[in-house]
Design a protein around this motif. Sequence first.
Motif, mmCIF file in Angstrom:
data_model
loop_
_atom_site.group_PDB
_atom_site.id
_atom_site.type_symbol
_atom_site.label_atom_id
_atom_site.label_comp_id
_atom_site.label_asym_id
_atom_site.label_seq_id
_atom_site.Cartn_x
_atom_site.Cartn_y
_atom_site.Cartn_z
ATOM 1 N N TYR A 115 -1.335 60.358 28.742
ATOM 2 C CA TYR A 115 -0.642 59.863 29.936
ATOM 3 C C TYR A 115 -1.075 60.729 31.110
ATOM 4 O O TYR A 115 -1.328 61.924 30.957
ATOM 5 C CB TYR A 115 0.868 59.943 29.757
ATOM 6 N N GLU A 278 3.605 48.069 23.322
ATOM 7 C CA GLU A 278 4.388 49.247 22.942
ATOM 8 C C GLU A 278 4.789 50.047 24.178
ATOM 9 O O GLU A 278 5.929 50.514 24.287
ATOM 10 C CB GLU A 278 3.577 50.126 21.996
ATOM 11 N N GLU A 279 3.864 50.201 25.104
ATOM 12 C CA GLU A 279 4.151 50.984 26.313
ATOM 13 C C GLU A 279 5.213 50.316 27.181
ATOM 14 O O GLU A 279 6.055 50.989 27.778
ATOM 15 C CB GLU A 279 2.864 51.204 27.119
ATOM 16 N N LYS A 281 7.699 48.627 26.197
ATOM 17 C CA LYS A 281 9.007 48.869 25.577
ATOM 18 C C LYS A 281 9.520 50.278 25.876
ATOM 19 O O LYS A 281 10.728 50.501 25.893
ATOM 20 C CB LYS A 281 8.907 48.668 24.060
ATOM 21 N N HIS A 282 8.613 51.203 26.113
ATOM 22 C CA HIS A 282 9.007 52.602 26.293
ATOM 23 C C HIS A 282 9.230 52.990 27.748
ATOM 24 O O HIS A 282 9.657 54.120 28.014
ATOM 25 C CB HIS A 282 7.941 53.519 25.677
ATOM 26 N N PHE A 283 8.945 52.097 28.680
ATOM 27 C CA PHE A 283 9.155 52.411 30.097
ATOM 28 C C PHE A 283 10.624 52.207 30.457
ATOM 29 O O PHE A 283 11.230 51.220 30.038
ATOM 30 C CB PHE A 283 8.279 51.498 30.975
ATOM 31 N N TYR A 285 9.589 56.277 30.688
ATOM 32 C CA TYR A 285 9.312 57.210 29.596
ATOM 33 C C TYR A 285 10.365 58.312 29.522
ATOM 34 O O TYR A 285 10.653 58.984 30.514
ATOM 35 C CB TYR A 285 7.932 57.838 29.791
ATOM 36 N N ASN A 286 10.901 58.517 28.327
ATOM 37 C CA ASN A 286 11.910 59.568 28.130
ATOM 38 C C ASN A 286 11.337 60.971 28.253
ATOM 39 O O ASN A 286 12.042 61.914 28.622
ATOM 40 C CB ASN A 286 12.565 59.405 26.751
ATOM 41 N N TRP A 287 10.050 61.120 27.933
ATOM 42 C CA TRP A 287 9.458 62.459 27.959
ATOM 43 C C TRP A 287 9.230 62.972 29.381
ATOM 44 O O TRP A 287 9.014 64.174 29.564
ATOM 45 C CB TRP A 287 8.140 62.474 27.188
#
Length: 564
Positions: A115, A278-279, A281-283, A285-287
């Motif tokens: 990223y 997949e990306e 779904k993750h937006f 981003y928790n990190w």
Amino acid sequence: MRIQLSLCSLFGSLVAAGTGPFLSEVGDGSWVIGNDIWNVTQGSVYATKLFWEGVPGADLVGSAVGHYIGYDGEANLKFTNASIVAKGTHHIDVAFHSSLGDLHWVIFDDLSGAYQYFVNSALPDLSILRTLWRLSPDYFTHGRTHLKDEALPDFSLYKDSVKVQDETWQLADGSYITKYDWSNAVRDRDFYGVYGSEAGSWWIHPSTEYYNSDHYSQTLTVHRESSTGDAVQLNVVQDTSHFRVGQKTTQPAGKVWGPWLWYLNNGSIADVQQKRQEELKHFPYNWFSNTAYKSRGGVQGTLRLSDGRIASNAAVYLGDTDTTIRPSIQGSNYYYTTYTNDKGRFSFDDVRTGSYGLYASSNGGKLADVYTNFTQSGVKITKDKTLNLGQLSWEVSDVSKRIWQVGAFDKTARGFKNGGAPYQHGVTEESPANLTFVVGESKDADWYYASSAIGTWTIEFQLSAEEIAANNTALLSVSFAGYSQSGALDISVNGDVYGSLSKDTLTSDPALYRSGKTSGEWRFFQYEVKPEALKTGLNTVEFTTTRYTLWRGFLWDSVIFEWQ
């Protein structure tokens, strides 16, 4: 997780298995970053020596320039040091520091790629900001966008071709190769990159909030570098120049572009498609621990036209709260786009908190006759809340007064001959010098997307004596999707000139001569036509091109004639 590597391991393709994500200083003003899957050497400007486990022992940059970041031409950032600024159980966040801002690589232990995001500290006012890879043409032979998937032009083609403008070449058969044919609208993309039979390098953007301006924002993607043969994978995250009237915008300290994903694979399109899903779904981003990034809310509402119609499939935009600034040149903040559904409803989720302006315009379809724009200032997004604006009224003209219309109003040239995708250089020259459009007989597809050659395009229409007597002033509305100088155009009704447009009155945008067939910078003009200027029977509106320049001219949207 800071690991010092021997020179042997640095230049031995990949580090030993089990190392995990790392940053290592080489000692010559460069650093190596990566994980067990890939690594790259970052110098003060360029990142080179890209090794990936999928092609053992191969340097995927090779003799190419590599990876770098810069703005407005070749003003490339220079890194003075690097550090791990954050880390988690399975990742590190590596920042390369420059006087203008920091480029981050977030490296996970099992991710084939990284990223990236950029945090501004002191960038000047700018038009363009981009990162990019220039990779080995031996491994990256093809380019792929959502509009175009084919081999990059063979490097040998450039040798015997004639350069006709920047990165545009004419071949012996009269056809063209140009980097602009690979352009697209940034908010229509899925993913894009360069690939070959063994490797693929891709950009995946799960959000477009850090891109500037509205639905019509467009820029470059991939191409062949004509001077070296490098396979170029551009990541232009700010652009008010390539297809619009160039204007520099101020960039606030702390502004973040990204995060996006740079992804390496074996060239499989299906694999990167799955990775993008997949990306999404993750937006968000928790990190990513940035406080402003995590502070988000939403807004919803319903648009209805003042004549009672539902504003279905309207283009809706969350932009600058100062609605006097054209969306096309807005670029200091964060921006969001969507469309209303068939009931006029719209919603924005995961919006960064703050104040915005709300804009809406026709996207054609049932709103093809609507040439007004809706705007509302002071839309405030609050953390973890959804603002409901309720039903909003959009003022429009009285459709019952419409006499005729050529082209759907949507700020684009779609629907006209040669209009819309794909991007293609030189198509303006296919438009005729003279054209007659007969209202009631001709169709929109008979009108060409652009006019360039010296001549006259005429719209013929009939009016009855009763119709003229029953009405007062007529209104001629002329909407252009773009203009590239130095064309000049006279607008007449029954031979009387009502307006003259040229480089003296219009600022040029580059869309037409950079392969654009959809839109550049929108322009809109209206002219009052008194009843005495109209005739019983045949009437004409004429558009006469009085100045011709190769590949330049007027990009059409719509022409409307109505009673006031």
